[in-house]
Design a protein around this motif. Structure first.
Motif, PDB file in Angstrom:
ATOM      1  N   HIS A 251       0.841  -1.203   0.000  1.00 39.04           N
ATOM      2  CA  HIS A 251       0.000   0.000   0.000  1.00 39.04           C
ATOM      3  C   HIS A 251       0.881   1.260   0.000  1.00 39.04           C
ATOM      4  O   HIS A 251       1.876   1.328   0.753  1.00 39.04           O
ATOM      5  CB  HIS A 251      -0.893  -0.006   1.249  1.00 39.04           C
ATOM      6  N   CYS A 289     -11.256   5.888  -1.868  1.00 38.74           N
ATOM      7  CA  CYS A 289     -10.139   5.461  -1.010  1.00 38.74           C
ATOM      8  C   CYS A 289      -9.829   6.581  -0.025  1.00 38.74           C
ATOM      9  O   CYS A 289      -9.584   7.725  -0.435  1.00 38.74           O
ATOM     10  CB  CYS A 289      -8.916   5.154  -1.869  1.00 38.74           C
ATOM     11  N   HIS A 292      -6.827   8.876  -0.805  1.00 35.56           N
ATOM     12  CA  HIS A 292      -6.609   9.419  -2.154  1.00 35.56           C
ATOM     13  C   HIS A 292      -6.149  10.880  -2.166  1.00 35.56           C
ATOM     14  O   HIS A 292      -5.480  11.312  -3.095  1.00 35.56           O
ATOM     15  CB  HIS A 292      -7.837   9.199  -3.048  1.00 35.56           C
ATOM     16  N   CYS A 295      -2.251  10.453  -1.806  1.00 34.95           N
ATOM     17  CA  CYS A 295      -1.529   9.353  -2.450  1.00 34.95           C
ATOM     18  C   CYS A 295      -0.800   9.812  -3.721  1.00 34.95           C
ATOM     19  O   CYS A 295      -1.420  10.433  -4.593  1.00 34.95           O
ATOM     20  CB  CYS A 295      -2.518   8.245  -2.792  1.00 34.95           C
ATOM     21  N   CYS A 302      -9.962   5.929  -7.686  1.00 34.42           N
ATOM     22  CA  CYS A 302      -9.697   6.040  -6.240  1.00 34.42           C
ATOM     23  C   CYS A 302     -10.606   7.079  -5.583  1.00 34.42           C
ATOM     24  O   CYS A 302     -10.905   6.988  -4.395  1.00 34.42           O
ATOM     25  CB  CYS A 302      -8.253   6.425  -5.986  1.00 34.42           C
ATOM     26  N   CYS A 320      -6.310  -1.429  -2.059  1.00 33.16           N
ATOM     27  CA  CYS A 320      -5.773  -0.399  -2.952  1.00 33.16           C
ATOM     28  C   CYS A 320      -6.119  -0.774  -4.384  1.00 33.16           C
ATOM     29  O   CYS A 320      -5.963  -1.938  -4.777  1.00 33.16           O
ATOM     30  CB  CYS A 320      -4.261  -0.297  -2.759  1.00 33.16           C
ATOM     31  N   HIS A 321      -6.556   0.212  -5.176  1.00 30.80           N
ATOM     32  CA  HIS A 321      -6.933  -0.072  -6.567  1.00 30.80           C
ATOM     33  C   HIS A 321      -5.742  -0.433  -7.455  1.00 30.80           C
ATOM     34  O   HIS A 321      -5.931  -0.839  -8.591  1.00 30.80           O
ATOM     35  CB  HIS A 321      -7.668   1.139  -7.163  1.00 30.80           C
TER      36      HIS A 321
HETATM   37 FE1  SF4 Z   1      -3.551   5.412  -3.785  1.00 30.03          FE
HETATM   38 FE2  SF4 Z   1      -4.368   2.889  -3.873  1.00 30.03          FE
HETATM   39 FE3  SF4 Z   1      -5.821   4.674  -2.569  1.00 30.03          FE
HETATM   40 FE4  SF4 Z   1      -5.686   4.751  -5.188  1.00 30.03          FE
HETATM   41  S1  SF4 Z   1      -6.572   3.128  -3.964  1.00 30.03           S
HETATM   42  S2  SF4 Z   1      -5.495   6.474  -3.800  1.00 30.03           S
HETATM   43  S3  SF4 Z   1      -3.610   4.097  -5.568  1.00 30.03           S
HETATM   44  S4  SF4 Z   1      -3.802   4.011  -2.061  1.00 30.03           S
END
Ligand code: SF4
Length: 335
Positions: A251, A289, A292, A295, A302, A320-321
């Protein structure tokens, strides 16, 4: 040969929301301190919850023990759903599930001698005669590295490390099977920290204890944890066996936390991952997420959808995507 470990504590979809009231007491918004946390703790192991301050890790510990009532979810201790327990059943099970706090001093009555403080839970649970309780407490003091005659001392006569030993003795007095350690060494200097961590490990081996260990410090959890769960804004975003988490973090948040740990060797350089901005307010967490807004790998998806939890290695789960079904090693975990 390592013993086969069985599920000992199961936490499923745990939620703890706090209403925030305005000046006339009307609840307007809700803080999602713990938002859908799921993990399993096996007998005899140490599972660590790690994350920045305010991520909800201490609330998880307190909610498991029902020191604060859950909003939703299930906690099974040795197969029994303890959220269904009435007051009497809870009183009984709490003997088996004890907690060690960050600052034991605040919970030690300054006017009482240590011996009498440590005997209190034994009295409440009607364990032993007065003589037996005194003997048990003196033995416990010795077990945690103090002296029997310190039974007669007052809390202010002890150093921070000694008070934490007293906190541990108090937890051990009930012969528990599970101890929830909430930041037990974060108020201590580094050398005292390692003494207390080693004591915890030694006692765990001797008494076959299971620990849920809560800390903001990755170096500490690396020393003591068998498995680690990384929390961010009330959710576990990654969990894995300790070595896997440190050697192959998945992650982006875990990677950023690990990149911030100083390396004691000046010859080795590690690329530091800079996170943008501050942790969002839990009063108004981001959609999709939760990570996001900070990130470095954020994608459109996300911002709209919460990532599913997927298994990316043995016992290694990540939300996590970046880890999708197209990756043949990532499969959705059915909680
Ligand atoms: Fe980052 Fe993964 Fe969250 Fe997307 S899903 S914002 S890539 S942590």
């Amino acid at each position: 040969m390592k013993m086969e470990k069985k599920a000992f504590l199961e936490v499923k979809h745990l939620k703890k929301y706090f209403p925030v009231r305005n000046s006339i007491g009307i609840s307007q918004v809700t803080v999602k301190a713990v938002d859908d946390v799921t993990f399993t703790l096996n007998e005899g192991e140490t599972f660590c919850l790690v994350g920045e301050s305010g991520c909800g890790k201490s609330t998880v510990g307190r909610t498991i023990l029902r020191l604060t009532e859950p909003t939703d979810g299930e906690v099974r201790f040795q197969g029994e759903d303890i959220f269904q327990y009435d007051k009497k059943e809870l009183h009984t099970v709490r003997k088996d599930m004890q907690m060690v706090f960050q600052d034991p001093f605040s919970s030690l009555n300054p006017r009482k001698r240590i011996g009498s403080i440590l005997e209190e839970p034994l009295k409440i649970h009607k364990i032993g005669t007065s003589k037996e309780r005194t003997e048990k407490v003196m033995n416990l003091l010795e077990r945690v590295g103090l002296q029997r005659d310190q039974y007669y001392r007052f809390p202010y006569e002890f150093s921070g490390g000694q008070r934490q030993r007293i906190g541990l003795a108090r937890a051990l007095s009930m012969n528990p099977e599970l101890i929830i350690c909430d930041e037990p060494v974060s108020a201590l200097d580094v050398s005292t920290q390692s003494q207390i961590l080693n004591l915890l490990l030694e006692i765990q081996q001797d008494l076959q204890l299971t620990y849920l260990f809560i800390s903001h410090d990755l170096s500490v959890v690396r020393h003591i944890g068998d498995r680690i769960g990384v929390m961010y804004l009330g959710k576990i975003v990654e969990s894995a066996p300790t070595d896997a988490l440190f050697e192959t973090p998945k992650h982006p948040y875990t990677k950023a936390l690990l990149s911030a740990i100083p390396i004691p060797d000046p010859q080795i350089e590690r690329e530091k991952i800079q996170l943008r901005g501050e942790i969002p307010s839990p009063l108004n967490p981001p959609a999709g997420c939760p990570f996001h807004t900070r990130c470095p790998f954020v994608m459109d998806v996300c911002k709209k959808s919460v990532p599913e939890t997927r298994e990316v290695g043995q016992g290694h789960l990540v939300s996590c995507h970046l880890y999708t079904e197209e990756n043949d090693y990532a499969k959705v975990v059915d909680n």
